[in-house]
Scaffold this motif. Structure first.
Motif, PDB file in Angstrom:
ATOM      1  N   GLN A 188       0.835  -1.205   0.000  1.00  0.00           N
ATOM      2  CA  GLN A 188       0.000   0.000   0.000  1.00  0.00           C
ATOM      3  C   GLN A 188       0.870   1.255   0.000  1.00  0.00           C
ATOM      4  O   GLN A 188       0.670   2.165  -0.799  1.00  0.00           O
ATOM      5  CB  GLN A 188      -0.906  -0.015   1.242  1.00  0.00           C
ATOM      6  CG  GLN A 188      -1.895   1.125   1.310  1.00  0.00           C
ATOM      7  CD  GLN A 188      -2.625   1.150   2.645  1.00  0.00           C
ATOM      8  OE1 GLN A 188      -2.022   1.377   3.690  1.00  0.00           O
ATOM      9  NE2 GLN A 188      -3.923   0.906   2.600  1.00  0.00           N
ATOM     10  N   ARG A 189       1.841   1.249   0.902  1.00  0.00           N
ATOM     11  CA  ARG A 189       2.691   2.437   1.036  1.00  0.00           C
ATOM     12  C   ARG A 189       3.499   2.686  -0.229  1.00  0.00           C
ATOM     13  O   ARG A 189       3.626   3.814  -0.692  1.00  0.00           O
ATOM     14  CB  ARG A 189       3.654   2.216   2.230  1.00  0.00           C
ATOM     15  CG  ARG A 189       4.606   3.358   2.526  1.00  0.00           C
ATOM     16  CD  ARG A 189       3.910   4.495   3.227  1.00  0.00           C
ATOM     17  NE  ARG A 189       2.948   3.994   4.185  1.00  0.00           N
ATOM     18  CZ  ARG A 189       3.264   3.517   5.391  1.00  0.00           C
ATOM     19  NH1 ARG A 189       4.490   3.518   5.814  1.00  0.00           N
ATOM     20  NH2 ARG A 189       2.324   3.062   6.190  1.00  0.00           N
ATOM     21  N   ARG A 190       4.048   1.604  -0.787  1.00  0.00           N
ATOM     22  CA  ARG A 190       4.906   1.747  -1.960  1.00  0.00           C
ATOM     23  C   ARG A 190       4.091   1.759  -3.260  1.00  0.00           C
ATOM     24  O   ARG A 190       4.663   1.853  -4.340  1.00  0.00           O
ATOM     25  CB  ARG A 190       5.959   0.639  -1.962  1.00  0.00           C
ATOM     26  CG  ARG A 190       6.925   0.741  -0.770  1.00  0.00           C
ATOM     27  CD  ARG A 190       7.920  -0.439  -0.720  1.00  0.00           C
ATOM     28  NE  ARG A 190       8.509  -0.659  -2.025  1.00  0.00           N
ATOM     29  CZ  ARG A 190       8.567  -1.832  -2.657  1.00  0.00           C
ATOM     30  NH1 ARG A 190       8.071  -2.916  -2.090  1.00  0.00           N
ATOM     31  NH2 ARG A 190       9.123  -1.926  -3.837  1.00  0.00           N
ATOM     32  N   GLU A 191       2.787   1.606  -3.136  1.00  0.00           N
ATOM     33  CA  GLU A 191       1.915   1.611  -4.318  1.00  0.00           C
ATOM     34  C   GLU A 191       2.382   0.640  -5.382  1.00  0.00           C
ATOM     35  O   GLU A 191       2.510   0.980  -6.556  1.00  0.00           O
ATOM     36  CB  GLU A 191       1.798   3.034  -4.878  1.00  0.00           C
ATOM     37  CG  GLU A 191       1.178   3.980  -3.868  1.00  0.00           C
ATOM     38  CD  GLU A 191       1.074   5.419  -4.385  1.00  0.00           C
ATOM     39  OE1 GLU A 191       1.319   5.634  -5.588  1.00  0.00           O
ATOM     40  OE2 GLU A 191       0.745   6.313  -3.579  1.00  0.00           O
ATOM     41  N   THR A 192       2.624  -0.588  -4.948  1.00  0.00           N
ATOM     42  CA  THR A 192       3.137  -1.592  -5.882  1.00  0.00           C
ATOM     43  C   THR A 192       2.026  -2.270  -6.657  1.00  0.00           C
ATOM     44  O   THR A 192       2.296  -2.993  -7.615  1.00  0.00           O
ATOM     45  CB  THR A 192       3.883  -2.703  -5.123  1.00  0.00           C
ATOM     46  OG1 THR A 192       2.935  -3.353  -4.235  1.00  0.00           O
ATOM     47  CG2 THR A 192       5.036  -2.157  -4.296  1.00  0.00           C
ATOM     48  N   GLY A 193       0.787  -2.095  -6.233  1.00  0.00           N
ATOM     49  CA  GLY A 193      -0.315  -2.788  -6.883  1.00  0.00           C
ATOM     50  C   GLY A 193      -0.424  -4.260  -6.519  1.00  0.00           C
ATOM     51  O   GLY A 193      -1.265  -4.979  -7.049  1.00  0.00           O
TER      52      GLY A 193
ATOM     53  N   GLY B 226      -8.582  -1.440  -4.417  1.00  0.00           N
ATOM     54  CA  GLY B 226      -8.418  -0.590  -3.241  1.00  0.00           C
ATOM     55  C   GLY B 226      -9.543  -0.741  -2.237  1.00  0.00           C
ATOM     56  O   GLY B 226      -9.734   0.102  -1.371  1.00  0.00           O
TER      57      GLY B 226
END
Ligand SMILES: Cc1ncc(C[n+]2csc(CCOP(=O)(O)OP(=O)(O)O)c2C)c(N)n1
Ligand SMILES: Cc1ncc(C[n+]2csc(CCOP(=O)(O)OP(=O)(O)O)c2C)c(N)n1
Ligand SMILES: [Mg+2]
Ligand SMILES: [Mg+2]
Lengths: 363, 309, 309, 363
Positions: free
Chosen positions: C130-135, C226
């Motif tokens: 979530q934090r790194r928005e890796t999907g 999400g």
């Protein structure tokens, strides 16, 4: 990237342990986007005794996260986050609470790399605060370094000064790819350090020779390093006794050679630790000497630590429970003079006792 | 002391607790109480409402915030003050301080400074009560924060599985230190506890000792009948800071509004006649206890290594 | 290998797992696999149904019972057999054995022999995602017994609180070693998980890989959008003993009836044409892997102290 | 009430460790109505490796209770039950799982008595099984005695023989009013003992002098006691080297005088333990010697334990990971002869290695 924070060049300037912690926490967040702080109350107005205060506002709630009361899972979450690219910094406002996270620390963090043949790394820093004084009692006073240092895979440090923190924390976060447990002493938080101790030559994850002396070696941890330095100064001034002082610092990976060389020179050894002695630091140092060459000891070693009991709250008992500047100086004098009745004037407790007395919580 | 009705009796008990804690606040700056204190001011009604329906031999387990339950369960004022002073005459001989009060003679079993850690102890005591057929009802008191700890889940499950005679009593003051409940919990405390098959009840009027007393009385009766565990969540409000003697509505983590709303309902602040009637006796008891604590001896050095193993 | 439809593909994957474990059973008496094995025979459909909708980079965390998930996630047959043999070419260089399989190259992160201990690790990986928005969507697989551990409660709460991209996947085989679920749990697994505000789904037909695949596919899509964490409980049935290679319907703790009922639904036992079509290729792959394991070198002494800290 | 079970008078008769455990479990339930057994699978057909098999049928589900998977609360429930009149016997089929219960063990059980000024007692027995061999791996092999023995308030034993169990368990249940942690070794379960070892004179909660010898003292724990006895016999037969063997047994309260007297006589010390060495048993024994008089050591001490790493599963690595009969005999020979090249024939691994090899689980 260079080391985030250096010790002030100006030796006259002093830094409290709290300030050092705060600078390292802030530096970690500022310089390393993958870091985040996770712990109970890290984002509140008290900010983990001041070491994280204001950082949630500055870096956002995602970087400085308050956590539910759930030590085991928080540690496990830290491990999982580390496995997926973050660098967690976790806090326990008392080391005692980390007992709830022992499974994740010992069965998981310590083993994840080895167990999978080196295919993973778990870089993380777990800060634990040792409580002492003013009625902390049995469950807010434990100094659990030995439990962690027994376990391969964990690196365990006990910063004794602001320098130790400023040298070690940024270095770990930048260079060390495994779990590090740091035991910070609550009573050190308010103490200001001048920053003139010798710095370790290579990795800060080793021991530090703080004072040279020919008569007796004192190996100390955490707050007992301060007592050892004070005791050494007192003995030198009042009795010409020269104590060599080693700050063990990295209790899981002590500098064996430094200790052995020192004891070989002085022939006498005192170990002053913050915890119980059975299976503790004094035991480990004894093993190092005994496995190498016990004949370098010209006398039995002396050890100081907590009394073999849970910590009582009554002041009268607490005073007996902990080793002090005075008992340390007394022990050293007895050892060097070779008699119970050593005739050396003992220090008044003034300085450190004042520090302890001033401590009135909050936790 | 005789009382005209249950309201008066419970009022007296609650006032006694508040005055005792206010005395702690007075003494604290002298540094004669060298012990971290977690005050229950604002929360006393729960303690008295819970303890009143209990028998002396019903074991109750508390937390570091236990002055109120210690006194409500029947612990002696002298014992408490002596313990806070760290004196040999304290309930634990001065080894415990504020966070580990105990009075086994009235069933106040123990209190721990590790959040949630006495919850399974209470469940275990209930297992013993069931096995030994003692007829006891065991009570475990904990805060809203304690429900986040894993051991809470395990304890609810075991108690429900074996239908143990235990009352789970959650003092929900909406805070854990300075953290709001909504920042810590994704579940509703009662809804969650109910999924273990435990009958749950919520009391929003945690200031109302009579209401708490009635709810708990019914629950205790059911448990004693053998109906298995019960769960009660009481909303409440902590007036002082988390630990220590100060007020902290000015530091930014909580507004004053709810404090004022709560105080508007607080019987101890709104029935001056009763306060006036009861204060003298209470003051005498507390004076005596403080005097006792002051003049008691310290534990001797032989206590350092006594009672270890 | 090309397949006419998803059913065939998933059938192939499931059969591949079953045959691999059957080969373990064959080899075991020779003592060349010196490792406690927890077989998934009977449970394979869940592994293939769960892993099929996942991307390679979606991290999955398992338990000691992980042969099926290791293979379904894309772990190599050679790596697995070599690891079981304790050879240097094993996925963990022979240091792990059956209980700690891993294949990070396909997102199979780790598997732990301590029940429930990888659940928070998965939640932490989801926090990082979530934090790194890796999907990434992270999956944690655990048994019914694991839900009794405190850390499970803590992990559900944290995942729900922060709306993390994690799928909780409970393989409910009704047993923890030899203990029946009803002797251990007072709660319904889905009802309980739902109180954390997590959308839960139950799949009673755990033999049906297509159904599992569809359920998981929808859940993974929602999570990736999400929508926060999801929870799926799959009923399933373990054919062999808890640990080891034997059958144990004769020792008294469970009747044969449910086994037979389950087997009557098991596609791998009821579609001989597909079995016949797929077996040769699968046998070749397994033969090759066993041969690879047999001929691989042992880890050398320098490995003893490598990768400790 | 007398001791529930005595060692068989007939010395020829042998008893396996498993049988000894079973007799003690059965005896506890039969003789003491307040006892109950609580643990995962204690009531199943395997019955905790045979040590509780059939007891649920005999004494009922209320006395022999299967538990959910919930180590922390089970320990806490045990404590609460002890506080309200029961005597719990708890089981962990691997010591590793007890890490989940550290908070209740260390913060509660160990402290309940002291913390409340002696007003409570927590009599209970916590059994933990140490796994070894045949791919147990990093999380099923830990031998955690040092973690517990460090903590005042806990009594920690490591029964090495059937006798140890038969002497100690009934005695504890009858006489000891505090928490006892017993680490049982999985590989001992199948071993039959003749029961001719010397019995401790007073409380069984102390150490045992098992063999007299003038050349070297071997202090050993758990399964290493067997290796020590075998090594001693081999060395006596093949080289006339006489090793004195001490079974430490109560690792939290070792018999210091016994150890010191022995080392004073032999001048040489080997410590053979089942765990890691840092902060472990060898460290603690070194402390005992160093604090008393290091000059009784005529040579550096030698220590054997697990390699400083998590336990690997590959047989080739596992064989290097653990100390063996052979490495122990070799160490002793080197120490006594005083040369690396000591010329003493080393034993074939046959006997114990066979035991280990035969072990194929289940857990
Ligand atoms: C296991 C553990 N974690 C953290 C703490 C620090 N701590 C002390 S009190 C407290 C908050 C508890 O909140 P709650 O259960 O709601 O009780 P309250 O103080 O509101 O009465 C915390 C986090 C602790 N004592 N023990
Ligand atoms: C913390 C912990 N406690 C106990 C055990 C012993 N143990 C291994 S598997 C198992 C049962 C787990 O049951 P479940 O979670 O339903 O998974 P399943 O084996 O049925 O797939 C137990 C109790 C363990 N490995 N870890
Ligand atoms: Mg609260
Ligand atoms: Mg299961």
């Amino acid at each position: 990237m260079g080391v985030a924070y250096k010790i002030e060049e100006d030796q006259a300037q002093t830094t409290t342990y709290r300030e050092a912690l705060f600078r390292c926490m802030r530096g970690a967040l500022a310089d390393h986007p993958e870091t985040f702080i996770l712990g109970q109350g890290v984002d509140d107005h008290k900010g983990t005794f001041g070491s994280t205060v204001g950082l949630a506002e500055e870096f956002g709630a995602g970087r400085v996260m308050d956590s539910p009361l759930a030590e085991e899972s928080m540690t496990g979450i830290g491990i999982g986050a580390a496995l997926n690219g973050l660098y967690p910094i976790q806090t326990h406002i008392r080391a005692d609470f980390a007992l709830l996270a022992m499974n994740q620390i010992v069965n998981m963090a310590a083993k994840y790399k080895y167990m999978f043949g080196g295919r993973f790394e778990v870089p993380m820093l777990i800060r634990m605060v040792i409580g002492r004084s003013w009625g902390q009692g049995a469950q807010h006073s434990q100094s659990l370094q030995s439990l962690f240092a027994h376990v391969p895979g964990l690196t365990v440090i006990m910063p004794a000064t602001s320098d130790s923190i400023l040298e070690t924390y940024p270095w770990i976060i930048e260079n060390h790819r495994g779990p590090v447990i740091s035991l910070e002493h609550r009573l050190l938080y308010d103490i200001a350090f001048r920053g003139d101790d010798a710095r370790p030559e290579n990795s800060p994850l080793s021991s530090r020779l703080l004072r040279r002396g020919k008569d007796v070696t004192i190996v100390a941890t955490s707050i007992m390093v301060l007592e050892a330095k004070r005791a050494a100064e007192h003995l030198a001034e009042t009795a010409g006794i020269e104590a060599e002082v080693i700050d063990l610092h990295c209790v899981s990976h002590p500098d064996r050679q430094m200790i052995l060389d020192s004891v070989a020179r002085t022939g006498r050894l005192i170990v002053a630790d913050t915890s119980w002695q059975a299976y503790g630091v004094a035991a480990e140092i004894s093993r190092i000497v005994c496995e190498h060459d016990p004949s370098i000891l010209r006398a039995p070693i002396a050890t100081l630590g907590m009394a073999p009991a849970p910590c009582p709250t009554a002041k009268t008992l607490e005073d007996l429970y902990y080793p002090t500047l005075r008992s340390l100086a007394d022990t050293a004098a007895r050892m060097v003079v070779g008699e119970e009745d050593h005739g050396v004037t003992l220090p008044e407790e003034a300085s450190m006792a004042d520090v302890y007395k001033r401590f009135k919580g909050p936790f | 002391m005789t009382f005209a009705n249950p309201h008066e009796q419970l009022f007296y008990e609650a006032l006694r607790i508040r005055r005792a804690e206010e005395r702690i606040i007075e003494i604290y700056p002298t540094d004669r109480i060298q012990s971290p204190v977690h005050l229950s001011i604002g929360q006393e009604a729960i303690a008295v409402g819970v303890c009143h329906p209990l028998r002396i031999e019903d074991p109750l387990f508390g937390s570091y915030r236990s002055h109120a339950f210690f006194l409500a369960k029947g612990g002696s004022m002298r014992s408490m003050f002596a313990e806070l002073y760290g004196k040999a005459t304290g309930g634990s001989g001065g080894k415990a301080g504020s966070m580990h009060l105990t009075a086994p003679e009235v069933g106040f079993m123990g209190s721990s400074a590790v959040v949630a850690s006495t919850i399974p102890n209470a469940v275990g005591a209930a297992l013993a009560a069931q096995r030994r057929e003692t007829g006891q009802v065991v009570v475990t008191v904990f805060g809203d924060g304690a429900t986040e700890e894993g051991v809470y889940h395990e304890s609810l499950n075991f108690a429900a599985l074996h239908q143990l005679p235990v009352l789970f009593l959650c003092e929900n003051n909406g805070l854990a230190v300075h953290s709001k409940l909504s920042d810590r919990q994704a579940y509703g405390i009662c809804e969650h506890a109910a999924t273990y098959g435990i009958t749950t009840q919520r009391c929003r009027e945690g200031w109302d000792f009579v209401r708490v007393n009635d709810l708990v009385g019914q629950a205790v009766e059911a448990i004693r009948r053998g109906d298995g565990p019960r769960f009660i969540e009481c909303r409440t409000y902590r007036y002082q800071e988390h630990v220590g003697i100060g007020c902290d509505h000015d530091v930014g983590y909580r507004p004053r509004g709810p404090l004022e709303a709560w105080q508007a309902n607080d019987p101890l602040l709104n029935e001056p006649a009763l306060v006036e009637a009861f204060d003298p006796a209470i003051r005498d008891e507390i004076d005596d206890a403080v005097q006792f604590a002051e003049s008691s001896p310290w534990p001797g050095p032989e206590q350092l290594l006594a009672d270890v193993a």
